[in-house]
Design a protein around this motif. Sequence first.
Motif, mmCIF file in Angstrom:
data_model
loop_
_atom_site.group_PDB
_atom_site.id
_atom_site.type_symbol
_atom_site.label_atom_id
_atom_site.label_comp_id
_atom_site.label_asym_id
_atom_site.label_seq_id
_atom_site.Cartn_x
_atom_site.Cartn_y
_atom_site.Cartn_z
ATOM 1 N N ALA A 62 0.928 -1.204 0.050
ATOM 2 C CA ALA A 62 0.046 0.001 0.034
ATOM 3 C C ALA A 62 0.971 1.189 0.003
ATOM 4 O O ALA A 62 1.022 1.882 1.151
ATOM 5 N N PRO A 63 1.657 1.728 -1.054
ATOM 6 C CA PRO A 63 2.488 2.833 -1.183
ATOM 7 C C PRO A 63 1.799 3.967 -1.068
ATOM 8 O O PRO A 63 2.259 4.981 -0.834
ATOM 9 N N ASN A 64 0.406 3.903 -1.302
ATOM 10 C CA ASN A 64 -0.426 5.020 -1.374
ATOM 11 C C ASN A 64 -0.674 5.798 0.174
ATOM 12 O O ASN A 64 -1.242 6.662 0.119
ATOM 13 N N ASN A 65 -0.009 4.860 0.946
ATOM 14 C CA ASN A 65 -0.175 5.369 2.485
ATOM 15 C C ASN A 65 0.844 6.020 2.724
ATOM 16 O O ASN A 65 1.048 6.253 4.030
ATOM 17 N N VAL A 66 1.966 5.886 2.003
ATOM 18 C CA VAL A 66 3.151 6.577 2.471
ATOM 19 C C VAL A 66 3.042 8.107 2.980
ATOM 20 O O VAL A 66 3.606 8.741 3.701
ATOM 21 N N GLY A 67 2.412 8.823 1.941
ATOM 22 C CA GLY A 67 2.242 10.356 2.246
ATOM 23 C C GLY A 67 1.563 10.517 3.419
ATOM 24 O O GLY A 67 2.214 11.568 4.294
ATOM 25 N N VAL A 68 0.487 9.979 4.073
ATOM 26 C CA VAL A 68 -0.147 10.252 5.207
ATOM 27 C C VAL A 68 0.819 9.928 6.321
ATOM 28 O O VAL A 68 1.118 10.397 7.329
ATOM 29 N N THR A 69 1.341 8.780 6.261
ATOM 30 C CA THR A 69 2.419 8.303 7.151
ATOM 31 C C THR A 69 3.635 9.436 7.313
ATOM 32 O O THR A 69 4.082 9.746 8.674
ATOM 33 N N LEU A 70 4.209 9.985 6.302
ATOM 34 C CA LEU A 70 5.224 10.742 6.422
ATOM 35 C C LEU A 70 4.708 12.072 7.076
ATOM 36 O O LEU A 70 5.164 12.722 8.206
ATOM 37 N N LEU A 71 3.220 12.345 6.846
ATOM 38 C CA LEU A 71 2.622 13.536 7.676
ATOM 39 C C LEU A 71 2.424 13.293 9.202
ATOM 40 O O LEU A 71 2.832 14.357 10.053
ATOM 41 N N TYR A 72 1.939 12.094 9.443
ATOM 42 C CA TYR A 72 1.851 11.925 10.728
ATOM 43 C C TYR A 72 3.020 11.794 11.606
ATOM 44 O O TYR A 72 3.014 11.948 12.841
ATOM 45 N N ALA A 73 4.224 11.337 10.960
ATOM 46 C CA ALA A 73 5.528 11.444 11.574
ATOM 47 C C ALA A 73 5.842 12.757 11.934
ATOM 48 O O ALA A 73 6.314 12.815 12.864
ATOM 49 N N LEU A 74 5.604 13.516 11.176
ATOM 50 C CA LEU A 74 5.737 15.060 11.503
ATOM 51 C C LEU A 74 5.027 15.354 12.620
ATOM 52 O O LEU A 74 5.645 16.064 13.750
ATOM 53 N N VAL A 75 3.774 15.270 12.632
ATOM 54 C CA VAL A 75 2.942 15.495 13.902
ATOM 55 C C VAL A 75 3.286 14.700 15.158
ATOM 56 O O VAL A 75 3.517 15.450 16.190
ATOM 57 N N TYR A 76 3.763 13.575 14.993
ATOM 58 C CA TYR A 76 4.235 12.836 16.209
ATOM 59 C C TYR A 76 5.614 13.365 16.771
ATOM 60 O O TYR A 76 5.979 13.658 17.782
ATOM 61 N N ARG A 77 6.375 13.888 15.761
ATOM 62 C CA ARG A 77 7.651 14.596 16.205
ATOM 63 C C ARG A 77 7.526 15.740 16.840
ATOM 64 O O ARG A 77 8.131 16.126 17.883
ATOM 65 N N PHE A 78 6.387 16.631 16.502
ATOM 66 C CA PHE A 78 6.020 17.854 17.055
ATOM 67 C C PHE A 78 5.673 17.414 18.589
ATOM 68 O O PHE A 78 5.845 18.079 19.609
ATOM 69 N N SER A 79 4.731 16.479 18.700
ATOM 70 C CA SER A 79 4.073 16.070 19.908
ATOM 71 C C SER A 79 5.456 15.505 20.928
ATOM 72 O O SER A 79 5.057 15.743 22.065
ATOM 73 N N LEU A 80 6.102 14.917 20.360
ATOM 74 C CA LEU A 80 7.544 14.362 21.306
ATOM 75 C C LEU A 80 8.272 15.677 21.772
ATOM 76 O O LEU A 80 8.635 15.675 22.803
ATOM 77 N N LEU A 81 8.533 16.703 20.669
ATOM 78 C CA LEU A 81 9.245 17.867 21.104
ATOM 79 C C LEU A 81 8.663 18.560 22.258
ATOM 80 O O LEU A 81 9.021 19.306 22.997
ATOM 81 N N CYS A 82 7.256 18.560 22.210
ATOM 82 C CA CYS A 82 6.338 19.347 23.306
ATOM 83 C C CYS A 82 6.418 18.607 24.635
ATOM 84 O O CYS A 82 5.926 18.994 25.447
ATOM 85 N N GLY A 83 6.901 17.140 24.582
ATOM 86 C CA GLY A 83 6.676 16.602 25.861
ATOM 87 C C GLY A 83 5.531 15.654 26.020
ATOM 88 O O GLY A 83 5.048 15.052 26.900
#
Length: 686
Positions: free
Chosen positions: A125-146
């Motif tokens: 399902a390579p069509n899900n890669v785009g959303v996965t990369l977006l969610y990874a950025l969101v998770y990274r922001f969440s981690l940075l905020c603690g």
Amino acid sequence: MPRTKVFVWQMVSVIFAAICVFVLYNAILLPGKYQNAKLYLLDPLTNLALMLVAILTLLVCYHGLRKLTIRRILLTSILILAFLWQLYLIISFKGSQGIDDFDVRLQAAALAGGARTWPTYFSFAPNNVGVTLLYALVYRFSLLCGWGYSTVVLNAFTFILLDIGILCSWLIVRRHANPRVSSLFLLLTFFFVPLYTTCLVTYTDPIALSFLMMGFAAFDFFMSGQTHWIRGLALVLSVMMFAAAVYCKTNAIIALIALGIFIIFNKYPVKQTVILLLTMLVLLCGAVQLKTAGEHGTNFKIERAHNFPFVYWISAGLNPKFNGTIGDAWADTARFKTYEGRKEHAQELIKTRLQKMGPSGLFQLYGRKINVQWSLGTVGTENRGYGITNDTKDAYAYIFGEQRMPLFAFEQVVYITLWFFAFCVGIDSFKKARHGKFSIHYLLLLYIVGIFFFHMLMWEVAVRYSFITMLPLLILASQGIEVLAQSNLLRKAGRFKYPTVVLTLVGIFLSGSCVYNYSLTQKRVSEQRPIVSQQFFRLTWLQLKPGQSVSERVVAARSFNTLQTNFLPTVQSGLVVSLKGNGSLKVFQNSKNESVPVTGLKGKYRLTLKNSTNQPLNIQYLRSRKLDILQPPIDGYQNRFLLFSLIRQQSKLLYPVPLYLLIYVGAILILGMDIWYLRDRGFARH
């Protein structure tokens, strides 16, 4: 050439109007006929009567919103209520279905944590890669905020994107219609609940739809812009947003195709048309390069051995046994271990099925596919729920649980009302096409037509695949209110001698329908509400040595009465399970996955698995980062989680009486206010 352009858009308008008729026929008379979900919607005559009330109410609202003060009050009320509604959903609903959407979350969390490897699922399902990369950025922001891997932050991101899409849609309506129409657009958007609840259970659809509406709004600004540099910037933004939508959702490519056709058959001279198309092509090439760079930065690469060809999806869409849905296509095709083997198998299936069905069978399949994808106003939420969660609020039962039918019945009425007003726009667009002014709404018509035929003719179908057309449909429906409100037909109806009598008869019919369908409030269903649920799909085995045990802490936010075990990959004897805590202890032998009666109150527990045999014993677990929807990991491990559920089983009414009466009494009261308005003012005077 101008005559050709007029003919093209007249044909698009006629086809769109015909599609509206097909959808209305299925949504009113045959809703969900070919779905596996057990739906208990109201009968067709009641839906028609409720649709009439909705149509009349919206027309009354259109005429009653002439004053700026009233529009401001309505707008402020909608915005406040929508904010509070979304805030509640964002905070209260934390969970995942467990397949696909959880794969995306797992990989996004891994990428945010620094991983640079991809599971083979994304080659399928390579069509899900785009959303996965977006969610990874969101998770990274969440981690940075603690905040850790926060589902609340993920929900907020999805809802913010949806709101941007709604805002872009509102700007389109505002630019092309009466200010009253833009207020009614927000009213329709607020009452179309699946627009919001879909964000809680799916991953690609809301995000792709939001990007699409940004693209439509930017292109509309391009067409109406004054200075060259602003128009150029709008065109760049439009194409890039369309490309982002395609990256998140395959069928969004229809929007790009529709945009190209719209440019070719619009008012632009040949030279400008060629320049626009070449510019689009260059921008798309740039978008592809950005996509490749993003994937390269995370080491993503499609493994051909695990990839499925496009003809796989087409073969699923031509499977009459499952009415064009995915059915058993994956299990059937996955038997072939090479890409070439899967491709040849899918091509052979397509050929065989077309020959076997013939023209008559093919058209029958098309009819069933239309019913599957377009007959339900739930647009994909009808059989959704959380397989992975650490708590479900009481409202869960009314949105995804067994008491969701009143909401679905209400949304079905809203849905058919939207398509009725969209039909009015299709007829009006046919009449206006001869003037040679092709505004953005012709592009929206073409886009919905394209999605409709893309899935009907070749691709697989699913109810949720219609979601990506909902904001364009809401735009057209809100414009349809104005079309009908200003039509000669309504003026004639406003001079009709006995409107009060007719509408009173409608109210009497609804009263009788309320009594006739009251048996729905006596029907009981068995609700299985997940209190704690860890039903994973991508699993790993852990071997327990003789006498070895593992345990996991469990926090139950509410009382429960059932433990669903999913520890064993196969039937095996010798596993002893114990659940201890809050003053209770349950110990039992578990040789297969089953539901075990276990009564427990809100509190902390310890779940222990022990191998009581003298032979090694395999149990299954999930390897994951510590997402906030999971329980604490297995003791002694950082990223291993057991499979089980704590469930509260109980008998519930399918239609709770207060909600059932709310539908009917609310409709009758609203109809009464409409009758009062017509008696006092009427439509003919405006």
